[in-house]
Scaffold this active site. Structure first.
Site, PDB file in Angstrom:
ATOM      1  N   SER A   1     -13.511  13.878 -11.204  1.00  0.00           N
ATOM      2  CA  SER A   1     -14.603  12.908 -11.299  1.00  0.00           C
ATOM      3  C   SER A   1     -14.415  11.937 -12.474  1.00  0.00           C
ATOM      4  O   SER A   1     -13.463  11.179 -12.499  1.00  0.00           O
ATOM      5  CB  SER A   1     -15.934  13.661 -11.398  1.00  0.00           C
ATOM      6  OG  SER A   1     -17.032  12.801 -11.229  1.00  0.00           O
TER       7      SER A   1
ATOM      8  N   ASP B   1      -3.304   2.992 -14.299  1.00  0.00           N
ATOM      9  CA  ASP B   1      -3.139   1.725 -13.584  1.00  0.00           C
ATOM     10  C   ASP B   1      -2.842   0.562 -14.520  1.00  0.00           C
ATOM     11  O   ASP B   1      -2.144  -0.382 -14.150  1.00  0.00           O
ATOM     12  CB  ASP B   1      -4.406   1.418 -12.780  1.00  0.00           C
ATOM     13  CG  ASP B   1      -4.467   2.197 -11.473  1.00  0.00           C
ATOM     14  OD1 ASP B   1      -3.549   3.006 -11.229  1.00  0.00           O
ATOM     15  OD2 ASP B   1      -5.425   2.000 -10.705  1.00  0.00           O
TER      16      ASP B   1
ATOM     17  N   LYS C   1     -11.921  14.111  -6.851  1.00  0.00           N
ATOM     18  CA  LYS C   1     -13.362  13.992  -6.616  1.00  0.00           C
ATOM     19  C   LYS C   1     -13.761  12.554  -6.909  1.00  0.00           C
ATOM     20  O   LYS C   1     -13.982  12.179  -8.045  1.00  0.00           O
ATOM     21  CB  LYS C   1     -14.117  14.983  -7.502  1.00  0.00           C
ATOM     22  CG  LYS C   1     -15.561  15.246  -7.071  1.00  0.00           C
ATOM     23  CD  LYS C   1     -16.536  14.276  -7.685  1.00  0.00           C
ATOM     24  CE  LYS C   1     -17.968  14.665  -7.415  1.00  0.00           C
ATOM     25  NZ  LYS C   1     -18.937  13.680  -7.927  1.00  0.00           N
TER      26      LYS C   1
END
Length: 542
Positions: free
Chosen positions: A308, A319, A333
């Site tokens: 999460s 990224d 999640k």
């Protein structure tokens, strides 16, 4: 129909109706249901009440209030929600209070973790044992130690009680007294502690220290209201560093805004942290609002239980090529739950969005046609896709390939250290925990220069043989995991003598996965160098 039954049916109908229509009537953001949809909903609720009436009238045992609550809170509502997805859930009054406490990271009590442990002489076969007091709390200041047995609270015996019941008695309003009677190994009679309840804060950054010269290490346990501030405090304490390891292993997530605020401390101003898309609300994009000019390389250590909000941080730093992600593929999640208060003390955590990383990767792992048990627990390497050709492919800022649709895949794999049968036996029998009690009863104390030498190791071996029943081992068993045994002995002794954080630090300094993560600092620096070159050759459009 009996009044109790009418109340139960009314309660069930209200809760089921709330759950059924929450996604359609949230803040009037979705158009009204059609007449046929409303008719279907009424028919479904009517069917439910008919089923419950038959159960109440004909079930073999009397439907008491407890059975009614269990049927509704633990059966009907969770069953309905789990058909939708694995993470939408209903909070009954007890769970709702615990959820709010976890988000705040604080409560009023005495500040210690307790656990039931086997005791054949006790009522119910267990005793309530203190694992450790939190540093700076009333229990810690009063001298409560790990291994103390909670015998009574305010004169009420704990025999036959579970740890949740005892914990409830220990909590209470601030500045109120609670008298706790403890049994301690080596003490001829029980010890009595008159404790004054106070605010107990549980940090989300429980460890932050220089793991090597110039290399900072921090362990973030979850994301609650104070997490980003604690991360900032840790960075301030480090000062000028040449590298950082962020340990997110076992971090189950928490508050989205805290994940965004933590990422803000490492990204450039304006960079995307995470996007969320759903049906009932407009899409949202969260960006680094302040940004940071930090240049040191970062390694983020994750495992299969990193989930999460922790995956949001990992995905954002990966990224944007700000950090090298190492360890195991994370949980996956990526469903956002909004908690709606149903009554004063109950709530519904309903999935309202999906999370996407800055590159557009979906974090959520597939859960269709998968049982809840398999979804949460069957995720070994044999279940991981070996052929990535069907996975979602995205690119980082420097053009590296990353994959979506199944958690965050690490840049470098570090396998989890698996325990053998002998290690599992020692842990299941609380060997190190009980040895620390024995050691202090015999020797009194240890100092910070303490090392587990051959004499201490031999005393531990003798202790194993003296247990009832004895913990069987061979010299080969000990030799095969000797470093782990020594670290575990020292960690539990330091926890008892100096506090939980010192015990955790001992484990971190030994941890092979952390040691391996540190070795990737140069590779993380290379990652940043490549990003600078890529941006120089292909500057972003404005």
């Amino acid at each position: 129909m009996a009044p109790r039954t009418r109340r139960a049916l009314f309660s069930a109908t209200v809760f089921l109706a709330s759950c059924a229509v929450a996604g359609s009537f949230i803040n009037q953001r979705v158009s009204a249901q059609s007449a046929s949809d409303e008719s279907t909903l009424r028919d479904s609720l009517h069917d439910f009440t008919n089923v419950y009436a038959l159960v109440e009238q004909n079930y073999a045992d009397k439907m008491t209030t407890d059975k009614t609550d269990k049927a509704i809170y633990d059966g009907a509502i969770p069953g309905m929600l789990h058909v939708l997805d694995p993470h939408s859930s209903f909070y009954d009054p007890k769970a709702y209070a615990q959820m709010r406490e976890d988000q705040h990271g604080r409560y009023y009590g005495v500040g210690m973790t307790i656990q039931p442990q086997p005791d054949p002489t006790a009522k119910g076969g267990t005793k309530i044992v203190v694992l450790y007091p939190f540093e700076g709390t009333p229990a810690y200041k009063a001298g409560v130690r790990p291994g103390d047995v909670v015998l009574s609270v305010d004169g009420k015996t704990t025999e036959g009680m579970d740890s949740a019941g005892v914990a409830t008695m220990l909590k209470g309003p601030r500045n109120t007294h609670v008298v706790v009677t403890m049994g301690r190994e080596g003490s001829a009679k029980p010890l009595e502690f008159d404790l004054v309840r106070d605010e107990v804060s549980r940090p989300s950054v429980d460890l932050a220290f220089m793991i090597k010269p110039g290399i900072g290490y921090m362990h973030v346990t979850n994301f609650m209201e104070t997490t980003s501030r604690e991360v900032g405090d840790a960075l301030d304490k480090f000062g000028d560093i040449n590298g950082l390891v962020i340990d997110l292993r076992g971090n189950p997530g928490g508050l989205l805004n805290e994940a965004v605020n933590m990422s803000d401390k490492f990204l450039q101003k304006g960079q995307i942290v995470v996007s969320q898309r759903g049906r009932a609300f407009p899409d949202q994009v969260y960006r680094a609002s302040h940004g940071s000019d930090t240049k040191y390389p970062i390694v983020v250590l994750v495992n299969r239980n990193t989930a999460s909000a922790a995956e949001i941080v990992s995905g954002a730093l990966q990224d944007h090529d700000r950090a090298l992600i190492v360890g195991e593929t994370t949980f996956g999640k990526g469903l956002v739950q909004t908690v709606f208060q149903i009554t004063e003390n109950t709530g519904l955590a309903l999935t309202t969005y999906h999370y996407y990383t800055p590159s557009g990767r979906l974090i959520q792992r597939n859960y269709n046609n998968v049982s809840l048990y398999d979804y949460y627990y069957v995720r070994d390497s044999s279940t991981q896709p070996k052929d990535k050709s069907n996975l979602e492919v995205k690119l980082t800022d420097s053009g590296r390939t990353v994959y979506g649709g199944g958690g965050i895949t690490p840049d470098e794999k570090i396998d989890n250290v698996k325990s053998n049968r002998f290690q599992e036996t020692l842990l299941s029998r609380y060997a190190f925990f009980n040895f620390s009690k024995h050691y202090f009863a015999q020797h009194g104390s240890v100092n910070k220069d303490f090392v587990v030498d051959d004499a201490v190791l031999q005393e531990f071996k003798n202790f194993l043989k003296a247990q009832s029943p004895a913990i069987e081992y061979t010299d080969q068993d000990i030799a095969g995991v000797q470093d782990w045994v020594k670290e575990s002995i020292k960690s539990d002794l330091f926890t008892s003598q100096f506090g939980q954080l010192d015990g955790l630090k001992v484990r971190a300094e030994w941890d092979p996965q952390i040691a391996k993560a540190v070795t990737f600092i140069p590779e993380a620096q290379t990652l940043q160098d490549h990003l600078k070159l890529a941006l120089k050759n292909n500057p972003p459009a404005h």
